[in-house]
Scaffold this active site. Structure first.
Site, PDB file in Angstrom:
ATOM      1  N   GLY A   1       0.809  -1.212   0.000  1.00 38.47           N
ATOM      2  CA  GLY A   1       0.000   0.000   0.000  1.00 38.47           C
ATOM      3  C   GLY A   1       0.843   1.263   0.000  1.00 38.47           C
ATOM      4  O   GLY A   1       0.540   2.233  -0.708  1.00 38.47           O
ATOM      5  N   CYS A   2       1.911   1.255   0.769  1.00 40.72           N
ATOM      6  CA  CYS A   2       2.785   2.433   0.853  1.00 40.72           C
ATOM      7  C   CYS A   2       3.558   2.647  -0.436  1.00 40.72           C
ATOM      8  O   CYS A   2       3.810   3.787  -0.845  1.00 40.72           O
ATOM      9  CB  CYS A   2       3.740   2.288   2.040  1.00 40.72           C
ATOM     10  N   THR A   3       3.923   1.560  -1.091  1.00 39.64           N
ATOM     11  CA  THR A   3       4.603   1.662  -2.383  1.00 39.64           C
ATOM     12  C   THR A   3       3.661   2.252  -3.422  1.00 39.64           C
ATOM     13  O   THR A   3       4.047   3.143  -4.206  1.00 39.64           O
ATOM     14  CB  THR A   3       5.093   0.281  -2.847  1.00 39.64           C
TER      15      THR A   3
ATOM     16  N   ALA B   1       3.267   6.063  -2.578  1.00 41.49           N
ATOM     17  CA  ALA B   1       4.465   6.839  -2.879  1.00 41.49           C
ATOM     18  C   ALA B   1       4.686   6.962  -4.386  1.00 41.49           C
ATOM     19  O   ALA B   1       5.067   8.036  -4.885  1.00 41.49           O
ATOM     20  CB  ALA B   1       5.684   6.200  -2.216  1.00 41.49           C
TER      21      ALA B   1
END
Length: 211
Positions: free
Chosen positions: A104-106, A109
């Site tokens: 999710g963070c990838t 970002a």
């Protein structure tokens, strides 16, 4: 000698942090305060009041009231920065993500990366922020070719100060994005754990209104 030390003026940064800490302490003295939510796009008052813990950073709040606004954070590309150093210069998009390198963070970002030119055109500064080490954030930024710095929020100082709530019974750190205008005022607060890419869309909508 003691008298001379007592008369020595405090540095301006120390005075700012002390004033901010006092302001937050007074605000948090009220355990729970009823507030009204507003639609970011329409500006209309929501039909139902909600109760929020006093002290959480919300739309309309001034960052000067938060001591950690003056805290120097380490950047993934070297050196450090305090959010307050950009006051009167540029709006800030600050997106808190749970952990570098996770799916999710990838996705989040990389969406900020792909739309980064639009933020640059709006003369806006973008920072990702997490409690990951500077080394972990640097590796994440290098792998995904991120053009903006990732900040290390050691021990979650800012996350706690801004009142960002965890998700899934607190097992996951919250995913939250703030937009801060040139005057140091919060103009957007958006939380969505699963809609990682939606954070970028919401931030762009608000940034357009600051032009």
């Amino acid at each position: 000698m003691t008298a001379m030390l007592a008369q020595a003026p405090a540095c301006s940064l120390c005075q700012q942090r002390a004033t901010a800490f006092s302001s937050v302490s007074q605000r948090r003295a009220v355990s729970r305060s009823p507030v009204l939510t507003y639609s970011l796009r329409s500006g209309r008052q929501a039909s139902r009041p909600v109760v929020m813990a006093a002290g959480a950073l919300s739309v309309g709040d001034k960052l000067q009231d938060y001591p950690d606004y003056y805290r120097v954070l380490q950047k993934s590309n070297g050196g450090g920065v305090a959010l307050s150093s950009l006051e009167k210069k540029k709006p800030i998009v600050l997106f808190f993500y749970p952990k570098a390198g996770t799916p999710g963070c990838t996705k989040e970002a990389c969406k900020f990366r792909d739309e980064y030119g639009k933020f640059v055109d709006a003369e806006c500064e973008v920072f990702g922020i997490s409690s990951d080490s500077t080394e972990a954030n640097a590796a994440f930024a290098k792998k995904e070719r991120l053009p903006f710095p990732l900040l290390t929020d050691q021990s979650d100082f800012l996350r706690k100060s801004f009142g960002i709530k965890g998700n899934v019974f607190g097992m996951l750190k919250g995913r939250q994005t703030f937009v801060i205008d040139k005057e140091g005022k919060c103009v957007m607060s958006f939380n969505d754990q699963m809609g990682a890419e939606k954070h970028v869309e919401e931030a762009l909508q608000v940034i357009k209104t600051l032009a």
